[in-house]
Design an enzyme around this catalytic site. Structure first.
Site, PDB file in Angstrom:
ATOM      1  N   LEU A  48       5.613  -6.743  11.780  1.00  0.00           N
ATOM      2  CA  LEU A  48       6.954  -7.272  11.530  1.00  0.00           C
ATOM      3  C   LEU A  48       8.014  -6.187  11.615  1.00  0.00           C
ATOM      4  O   LEU A  48       7.806  -5.069  11.172  1.00  0.00           O
ATOM      5  CB  LEU A  48       7.035  -7.911  10.139  1.00  0.00           C
ATOM      6  CG  LEU A  48       6.100  -9.080   9.838  1.00  0.00           C
ATOM      7  CD1 LEU A  48       6.511  -9.734   8.530  1.00  0.00           C
ATOM      8  CD2 LEU A  48       6.108 -10.092  10.957  1.00  0.00           C
ATOM      9  N   PHE A  78      13.972   2.850  20.903  1.00  0.00           N
ATOM     10  CA  PHE A  78      13.689   3.875  19.904  1.00  0.00           C
ATOM     11  C   PHE A  78      14.094   5.277  20.369  1.00  0.00           C
ATOM     12  O   PHE A  78      13.531   6.268  19.927  1.00  0.00           O
ATOM     13  CB  PHE A  78      12.213   3.848  19.483  1.00  0.00           C
ATOM     14  CG  PHE A  78      11.832   2.572  18.774  1.00  0.00           C
ATOM     15  CD1 PHE A  78      12.028   2.435  17.416  1.00  0.00           C
ATOM     16  CD2 PHE A  78      11.318   1.488  19.479  1.00  0.00           C
ATOM     17  CE1 PHE A  78      11.701   1.247  16.763  1.00  0.00           C
ATOM     18  CE2 PHE A  78      10.998   0.305  18.837  1.00  0.00           C
ATOM     19  CZ  PHE A  78      11.193   0.179  17.468  1.00  0.00           C
ATOM     20  N   GLU A 130      11.748  -5.685  10.134  1.00  0.00           N
ATOM     21  CA  GLU A 130      12.729  -6.277   9.225  1.00  0.00           C
ATOM     22  C   GLU A 130      14.011  -6.576   9.994  1.00  0.00           C
ATOM     23  O   GLU A 130      14.465  -5.788  10.807  1.00  0.00           O
ATOM     24  CB  GLU A 130      13.002  -5.329   8.055  1.00  0.00           C
ATOM     25  CG  GLU A 130      11.792  -5.173   7.143  1.00  0.00           C
ATOM     26  CD  GLU A 130      12.125  -4.494   5.835  1.00  0.00           C
ATOM     27  OE1 GLU A 130      13.291  -4.564   5.392  1.00  0.00           O
ATOM     28  OE2 GLU A 130      11.211  -3.886   5.247  1.00  0.00           O
ATOM     29  N   LYS A 165      18.089   0.099   7.596  1.00  0.00           N
ATOM     30  CA  LYS A 165      18.475  -0.437   8.896  1.00  0.00           C
ATOM     31  C   LYS A 165      19.361  -1.652   8.637  1.00  0.00           C
ATOM     32  O   LYS A 165      19.392  -2.166   7.513  1.00  0.00           O
ATOM     33  CB  LYS A 165      17.240  -0.816   9.733  1.00  0.00           C
ATOM     34  CG  LYS A 165      16.405  -1.919   9.110  1.00  0.00           C
ATOM     35  CD  LYS A 165      15.143  -2.212   9.900  1.00  0.00           C
ATOM     36  CE  LYS A 165      15.408  -2.902  11.204  1.00  0.00           C
ATOM     37  NZ  LYS A 165      14.193  -3.351  11.890  1.00  0.00           N
ATOM     38  N   THR A 180       0.866  -1.187   0.000  1.00  0.00           N
ATOM     39  CA  THR A 180       0.000   0.000   0.000  1.00  0.00           C
ATOM     40  C   THR A 180       0.901   1.234   0.000  1.00  0.00           C
ATOM     41  O   THR A 180       1.001   1.945   1.001  1.00  0.00           O
ATOM     42  CB  THR A 180      -0.939   0.016   1.227  1.00  0.00           C
ATOM     43  OG1 THR A 180      -0.150  -0.128   2.430  1.00  0.00           O
ATOM     44  CG2 THR A 180      -1.945  -1.111   1.157  1.00  0.00           C
ATOM     45  N   GLY A 234      19.936   9.922  15.606  1.00  0.00           N
ATOM     46  CA  GLY A 234      20.797   9.684  14.457  1.00  0.00           C
ATOM     47  C   GLY A 234      20.213  10.250  13.195  1.00  0.00           C
ATOM     48  O   GLY A 234      19.682  11.371  13.169  1.00  0.00           O
ATOM     49  N   CYS A 284       7.651   1.444   5.623  1.00  0.00           N
ATOM     50  CA  CYS A 284       6.483   1.558   6.503  1.00  0.00           C
ATOM     51  C   CYS A 284       6.314   2.936   7.136  1.00  0.00           C
ATOM     52  O   CYS A 284       5.391   3.669   6.799  1.00  0.00           O
ATOM     53  CB  CYS A 284       6.552   0.494   7.595  1.00  0.00           C
ATOM     54  SG  CYS A 284       6.422  -1.189   6.969  1.00  0.00           S
ATOM     55  N   GLU A 286      -0.260  -6.713  10.590  1.00  0.00           N
ATOM     56  CA  GLU A 286       1.048  -7.319  10.874  1.00  0.00           C
ATOM     57  C   GLU A 286       1.903  -6.326  11.657  1.00  0.00           C
ATOM     58  O   GLU A 286       1.702  -5.116  11.578  1.00  0.00           O
ATOM     59  CB  GLU A 286       1.737  -7.723   9.581  1.00  0.00           C
ATOM     60  CG  GLU A 286       1.895  -6.609   8.555  1.00  0.00           C
ATOM     61  CD  GLU A 286       3.138  -5.760   8.747  1.00  0.00           C
ATOM     62  OE1 GLU A 286       4.017  -6.194   9.512  1.00  0.00           O
ATOM     63  OE2 GLU A 286       3.226  -4.687   8.146  1.00  0.00           O
ATOM     64  N   GLY A 302      13.402   5.345   8.159  1.00  0.00           N
ATOM     65  CA  GLY A 302      13.099   5.205   6.742  1.00  0.00           C
ATOM     66  C   GLY A 302      12.397   3.882   6.526  1.00  0.00           C
ATOM     67  O   GLY A 302      11.709   3.379   7.407  1.00  0.00           O
TER      68      GLY A 302
END
Length: 475
Positions: free
Chosen positions: A179, A284, A181, A365, A111, A288, A295, A177, A292
Site C-alpha cells: 500500500l 522516486f 498511503e 507525505k 512491526t 528533497g 515503513c 501488502e 519517512g
C-alpha cells in the site's frame, strides 16, 4: 512461479476449494485495524466478501462500527459506511468471535522498530497469532500481511502448531501488502501484483479464492493482475526488498542533490535527464527532504539487522549509507534556513533565537494524516530546539502532530502560519502549498524568504514575487 490472471476463473494450476465455514466464498478477517488492516477490511467488503475486522483497541472498533475511519485516506470513509450498511462488514474486539467467523485470517498488526536495536518488534504478531490460534475450532488459513523479517512465517507456523489441536490442520501462508498511503484504496482494489507464499495446494486455492474479487474486478476493467506464487522466504523478502530499493533510489537522488549543491548543478534537471532512461525511470527521483513514514525507515533497518543475523550483513551494508543520506537532508534544511536568515552555525548548529519560522507540512507525505517518522515534523522540532518560534500548519496531520510534538505552535490555516514569519519552510508537498500564491503570502510575512524542502514550488514564480528562494540541490 508467476501466473497472470486476466480471467475470473481458477486455472488448472489452482484447484477450487470449499471454505471450511461452508460459505460460498471465504469469510475473511483482518487482525489489527490500523492503517493496513482497516483499509483492507473495508476494501474487501467492497469486493463482496463477508469481512470481520478485529482489534484490541475498543475505541477504534467503536469508531469503525459507527462509520468513522480513524485515519485519513481518500475515499475510505464512503466505502466504510456503504459496506456497514450493506451488512458485509463489521468490527469486533472478541477474538473468539473472530476465530469462529473466518476461513482466512489476515494478520495486519504493526512491526515497529525494537526499542533496543534496529530489528523488528514481532510482539504484536506473536500476540495476535497466539490469541487467534487458541480460539480456532476448525481448519483455517492464517495469512501474514505485516512486513516482517524473513523467517517469520516459519516461526508463525510453529506458534500455530503449538497453540492449536493437531487434528484441525490449520495452515499458514504469507501475502505481503504494497500500500501507498494516499492511494491505498486503489492499491487494494487494483493492485499491481499479488504475492503469496504457500506450502500446499489447499492454501494456494484458499488464497486464490480470497483474492478472486480482485481478479474479477480486473477482468471487468480489462486489466491483468500478476499473481506470484512462491515460498515463504521469497514472499517475505519481496516486500522488504521493494522498500529497500525505493529507499535507495530516493537516497541516490538526494546524494546527487548534495553534489549539485557543492558544484552549482540543478538536481531537478539532473533527475529529469536521467529519468528519461527507461532503465532508470523518473519515479522516486524527486530530491528533497527525504523519506519517512511508518515503513521505509524502520524496514530498511530491520532488513539490515536480519541480514546480519543470517550472516549476510555485508550484502546490505549499503543500506546504512542510504539511511544516513536520508537523515542528512533534515539538517540541510537548517543550514539553508541559517543561510537565508544570516545566522552563523556553531558547533551545536545554528541559533534561531528571536526568529519566527512558518513550517508548512507535518505529515511524511501529502494526502495522509500520518506523522510517524515524518521529516517535516522532525525539522520543525529541530528548528524549535535551535531557538525559533515555530508555527506549523498541515491540512490533515495537525492533531497527530500536536500529540507527537506538543511544544510546537499549530495553526489552522496557511495564512495564520506565515503571518509575521521571518522564514517559510515548505516541508510537505501538499497541493495547497504547491499552488499557494506567493504574492498574497508575501503581504503576510515579515521576511520574504522560503526554503522549498520538497522542490515542489516554482522558483521563478516565487522570486518574481520578491522572495529569496532556496531549494534542495538547486542553485
Amino acid at each position: 512461479m508467476t501466473i497472470p490472471y486476466p480471467t475470473i476463473q481458477p486455472t488448472p494450476a489452482i484447484a477450487a476449494v470449499t471454505p471450511p465455514s461452508g460459505a460460498p466464498r471465504p469469510r475473511v478477517t483482518f487482525l489489527g485495524t490500523g492503517y493496513l488492516g482497516a483499509t483492507y477490511a473495508i476494501c474487501y467488503a467492497e469486493l463482496g466478501y463477508e469481512v470481520l475486522g478485529f482489534d484490541v483497541d475498543a475505541d477504534k472498533i467503536a469508531m469503525l462500527n459507527a462509520g468513522q475511519v480513524p485515519i485519513h485516506e481518500p475515499g475510505l470513509d464512503e466505502l466504510l459506511r456503504r459496506n456497514l450498511a450493506a451488512g458485509r462488514l463489521r468490527f469486533s474486539t472478541d477474538i473468539a468471535e473472530t476465530a469462529e467467523f473466518g476461513d482466512v485470517h489476515f494478520i495486519c498488526v504493526g512491526t515497529p522498530q525494537r526499542a533496543d536495536g534496529m530489528g523488528a518488534d514481532l510482539s504484536y504478531v506473536e500476540a495476535s497469532v497466539t490469541s487467534l490460534a487458541q480460539h480456532l475450532t476448525r481448519k483455517a488459513l492464517i495469512v501474514g500481511k505485516s512486513t516482517v523479517p524473513v523467517g517469520t512465517a516459519e516461526w508463525v507456523e510453529q506458534l500455530v502448531g503449538k497453540h492449536t489441536p493437531h487434528d484441525l490442520d490449520v495452515e499458514v501462508a504469507w501475502s505481503p501488502e504494497f500500500l501507498q498511503e494516499g492511494f491505498a484504496v486503489d492499491d487494494v482494489l487494483r493492485p499491481n501484483r499479488i504475492v503469496v507464499g504457500v506450502k500446499s495446494e489447499w492454501a494456494n486455492g484458499m488464497l486464490y479464492a480470497a483474492h478472486k474479487g480482485v481478479f474479477d474486478l480486473a477482468a471487468t476493467e480489462d486489466r491483468e493482475v500478476p499473481l506470484v506464487v512462491t515460498d515463504f522466504s521469497t514472499a517475505e523478502l519481496v516486500k522488504v526488498a521493494a522498500n529497500a530499493f525505493l529507499a535507495t533510489k530516493i537516497s541516490f537522488i538526494n546524494a546527487m542533490a548534495e553534489v549539485c549543491e557543492a558544484s552549482g548543478g540543478d538536481v531537478t534537471q539532473l533527475a529529469r535527464a536521467i529519468g528519461y532512461d527507461p532503465r532508470i525511470g523518473n519515479r522516486f527521483l524527486q530530491a528533497g527532504l527525504g523519506f519517512g513514514g511508518a515503513c521505509l525507515p524502520k524496514d530498511i533497518r530491520a532488513f539490515q539487522a536480519r541480514a546480519q543475523e543470517l550472516g549476510a550483513g555485508e550484502a546490505l551494508r549499503f543500506l546504512h549509507e542510504v539511511d544516513l543520506i536520508n537523515l542528512r537532508r533534515r539538517t540541510r534544511v537548517l543550514q539553508l534556513a541559517a543561510d537565508l536568515l544570516g545566522r552563523r552555525s556553531g558547533p551545536a548548529g545554528p541559533d534561531f533565537s528571536g526568529t519566527r519560522i512558518a513550517v508548512l507540512g507535518a505529515t511524511f507525505k501529502p494526502n495522509t494524516d500520518d506523522v510517524r517518522d515524518a521529516p517535516a515534523l522532525a525539522v520543525a522540532a529541530l528548528l524549535q530546539k535551535a531557538g525559533a518560534d515555530v508555527h506549523v500548519y498541515d491540512p490533515q496531520g495537525t492533531e497527530n502532530a500536536r500529540r507527537a510534538v506538543p511544544e510546537l505552535t499549530y495553526e489552522s490555516s496557511i495564512n495564520e502560519a506565515v503571518s509575521d514569519a521571518d522564514l517559510v519552510c515548505v516541508l510537505t508537498e501538499w497541493a495547497d502549498f504547491r499552488n499557494a500564491d506567493p504574492v498574497a503570502l508575501g503581504e503576510l510575512v515579515k521576511g520574504r524568504k522560503v526554503v522549498d524542502g520538497r522542490n515542489c514550488l516554482d522558483p521563478a514564480l516565487w522570486t518574481q514575487a520578491g522572495w529569496e528562494y532556496r531549494g534542495m540541490g538547486r542553485p
